[in-house]
Design an enzyme around this catalytic site. Structure first.
Site, PDB file in Angstrom:
ATOM      1  N   MET A  29       1.206  -1.499  -0.587  1.00 25.82           N
ATOM      2  CA  MET A  29      -0.051   0.108  -0.319  1.00 25.82           C
ATOM      3  C   MET A  29       0.778   1.598  -0.010  1.00 25.82           C
ATOM      4  SD  MET A  29      -3.503  -1.118   1.959  1.00 25.82           S
ATOM      5  CE  MET A  29      -2.727  -0.646   4.103  1.00 25.82           C
ATOM      6  N   HIS A  33       8.717   1.043   3.360  1.00 26.51           N
ATOM      7  CA  HIS A  33       9.836   1.692   4.333  1.00 26.51           C
ATOM      8  C   HIS A  33      10.739   0.372   3.702  1.00 26.51           C
ATOM      9  CE1 HIS A  33       7.981  -1.748   6.296  1.00 26.51           C
ATOM     10  NE2 HIS A  33       6.698  -0.989   6.301  1.00 26.51           N
ATOM     11  N   HIS A  36       9.252  -3.554   3.349  1.00 24.27           N
ATOM     12  CA  HIS A  36       8.750  -3.886   2.067  1.00 24.27           C
ATOM     13  C   HIS A  36      10.297  -4.034   1.113  1.00 24.27           C
ATOM     14  CE1 HIS A  36       6.032  -0.192   3.153  1.00 24.27           C
ATOM     15  NE2 HIS A  36       4.821  -1.879   3.185  1.00 24.27           N
ATOM     16  N   GLY A 147       5.036 -10.023   3.991  1.00 25.52           N
ATOM     17  CA  GLY A 147       5.511  -9.966   5.408  1.00 25.52           C
ATOM     18  C   GLY A 147       5.032 -10.789   6.380  1.00 25.52           C
ATOM     19  N   VAL A 176      10.902  -7.410   9.610  1.00 28.31           N
ATOM     20  CA  VAL A 176      11.493  -6.060   9.350  1.00 28.31           C
ATOM     21  C   VAL A 176      11.720  -5.246  11.052  1.00 28.31           C
ATOM     22  CG1 VAL A 176      13.397  -4.806   8.594  1.00 28.31           C
ATOM     23  CG2 VAL A 176      12.439  -6.550   7.505  1.00 28.31           C
ATOM     24  N   SER A 186       4.268   0.809   8.345  1.00 27.65           N
ATOM     25  CA  SER A 186       3.613   2.376   7.756  1.00 27.65           C
ATOM     26  C   SER A 186       3.164   3.115   8.718  1.00 27.65           C
ATOM     27  CB  SER A 186       2.980   2.006   6.173  1.00 27.65           C
ATOM     28  OG  SER A 186       3.544   1.664   4.789  1.00 27.65           O
TER      29      SER A 186
HETATM   30  P1  AMP Z   1       1.465  -2.490   3.682  1.00 30.81           P
HETATM   31  O1  AMP Z   1       1.728  -1.794   2.499  1.00 30.81           O
HETATM   32  O2  AMP Z   1       1.397  -2.334   4.582  1.00 30.81           O
HETATM   33  O3  AMP Z   1       0.075  -3.045   3.520  1.00 30.81           O
HETATM   34  O4  AMP Z   1       2.590  -3.647   3.404  1.00 30.81           O
HETATM   35  C1  AMP Z   1       2.883  -4.992   2.021  1.00 30.81           C
HETATM   36  C2  AMP Z   1       3.227  -5.951   2.848  1.00 30.81           C
HETATM   37  O5  AMP Z   1       4.841  -5.428   3.278  1.00 30.81           O
HETATM   38  C3  AMP Z   1       2.722  -6.642   3.037  1.00 30.81           C
HETATM   39  O6  AMP Z   1       2.584  -8.302   2.599  1.00 30.81           O
HETATM   40  C4  AMP Z   1       3.860  -6.506   4.474  1.00 30.81           C
HETATM   41  O7  AMP Z   1       3.258  -7.812   5.536  1.00 30.81           O
HETATM   42  C5  AMP Z   1       5.062  -6.192   3.990  1.00 30.81           C
HETATM   43  N1  AMP Z   1       5.652  -5.326   5.607  1.00 30.81           N
HETATM   44  C6  AMP Z   1       5.340  -5.005   6.352  1.00 30.81           C
HETATM   45  N2  AMP Z   1       6.119  -4.392   6.993  1.00 30.81           N
HETATM   46  C7  AMP Z   1       6.615  -5.490   7.241  1.00 30.81           C
HETATM   47  C8  AMP Z   1       8.198  -5.335   7.847  1.00 30.81           C
HETATM   48  N3  AMP Z   1       8.139  -4.833   9.186  1.00 30.81           N
HETATM   49  N4  AMP Z   1       8.828  -6.680   8.165  1.00 30.81           N
HETATM   50  C9  AMP Z   1       8.069  -7.032   6.433  1.00 30.81           C
HETATM   51  N5  AMP Z   1       6.820  -6.930   5.704  1.00 30.81           N
HETATM   52  C10 AMP Z   1       6.745  -6.285   6.195  1.00 30.81           C
END
Ligand code: AMP
Length: 294
Positions: A29, A33, A36, A147, A176, A186
């Protein structure tokens, strides 16, 4: 690197690459960071020559009380990070490009979606599985990396791919964290400095349970208590601190080590609020290292 906005553009750009090229997909989304970035690195490690990332704040997976409107949108920075990471394709559709008038289909996964987030965010996983199914169909990846920060989401998408025979390998990459233990998110940018400090109680609670598990504690209630106490002391509200089976996510109680699960491996998952910010985190006891911190 190309930035694509429409379904037709994606089909034109990626269609001719298949079947010769190994495409790796990382759905996000945005507000990218290092968490991602680690997913992109994992796709690369798994032999993907073409890295595709989607940056889309998916309205379908937000409830009426959720933060859809104020969710951070930082597309210019995201694109710059993708260039640096060697991404080939960034897909940044508008909601109208993916959900045209009359859109009325969805993908629903049962079972693993029921506990934890499923109890607190009705409709959330239907939004996730629907968008990810669309992204799989559009981009045709060999590998899609998610993640384990969103552990239940990863297990749900793994289930979806298996149940529907989708020709994609769903991979779950480790969480991470910041050096002090906070899982990257985020949503962390919503936190004030004091909230940021108080948020450390979440990884602290996971670490306390990890230590107890290492000492040989196998009672679900005792392990939950270790995690719950520091979190309850600092957070404004708790949706859950729960122990569930790490594969099918069914709730666990009593002794964790059983005949089917001799090592007691279990997912300890947390969702809690600080002001208007909702944070999630987790740890697989018996598998993951402890979150860093004191
Ligand atoms: P999001 O943009 O929050 O929807 O996350 C996109 C992808 O990044 C998803 O598969 C999340 O699980 C992964 N993700 C978000 N934060 C982390 C993190 N701290 N460590 C590993 N993967 C992450």
């Amino acid at each position: 690197m190309t930035t694509l906005r429409t379904v037709a553009e994606v089909r034109r750009a990626l269609g001719p690459l298949r079947p010769g090229t190994r495409i790796g997909l990382v759905p996000t989304m945005g507000a990218l960071h290092d968490g991602h970035m680690s997913l992109l690195a994992e796709a690369r490690r798994r032999g993907c020559e073409h890295l595709a990332i989607s940056v889309f704040v998916n309205p379908l997976q937000f409830g009426p009380e959720d933060d859809f409107e104020r969710y951070p949108r930082t597309l210019d920075d995201d694109v710059a990070r993708c260039v640096e990471a060697g991404v080939s394709t960034v897909f940044t559709p508008s909601p109208a490009a993916l959900y045209p008038p009359g859109f009325g289909s969805s993908v629903e996964v049962e079972g693993v979606t029921a506990p934890l987030e499923g109890l607190h965010r009705p409709g959330h996983f239907r939004g996730v599985t629907t968008i990810v199914a669309k992204l799989f169909n559009l981009t045709g990846p060999c590998v899609a990396v998610f993640g384990r920060k969103d552990y239940q989401q990863y297990k749900t998408l793994e289930r979806m791919a298996r149940d529907l025979d989708l020709p994609v390998e769903v991979v779950g990459a480790p969480i991470v964290r910041e050096p002090d233990g906070l899982a990257l998110s985020s949503r962390n940018r919503y936190l004030s400095a004091t909230e940021r400090t108080r948020a450390l109680a979440i990884s602290g609670g996971l670490r306390a349970a990890w230590r107890a598990f290492e000492r040989g504690e196998r009672s679900a209630e005792a392990l939950l208590d270790e995690a719950y106490r520091p979190i309850a002391a600092q957070l404004d509200g708790i949706d859950y601190v729960a122990l569930v089976d790490a594969d099918d996510l069914t709730p666990l109680s009593g002794p964790l080590a059983t005949a089917d699960r001799p090592d007691g491996r279990a997912l300890l998952a947390v969702a809690a609020h600080l002001g208007r910010t909702r944070l999630i985190d987790n740890l697989v006891l018996g598998e993951d290292p402890p979150p860093p911190g004191d």
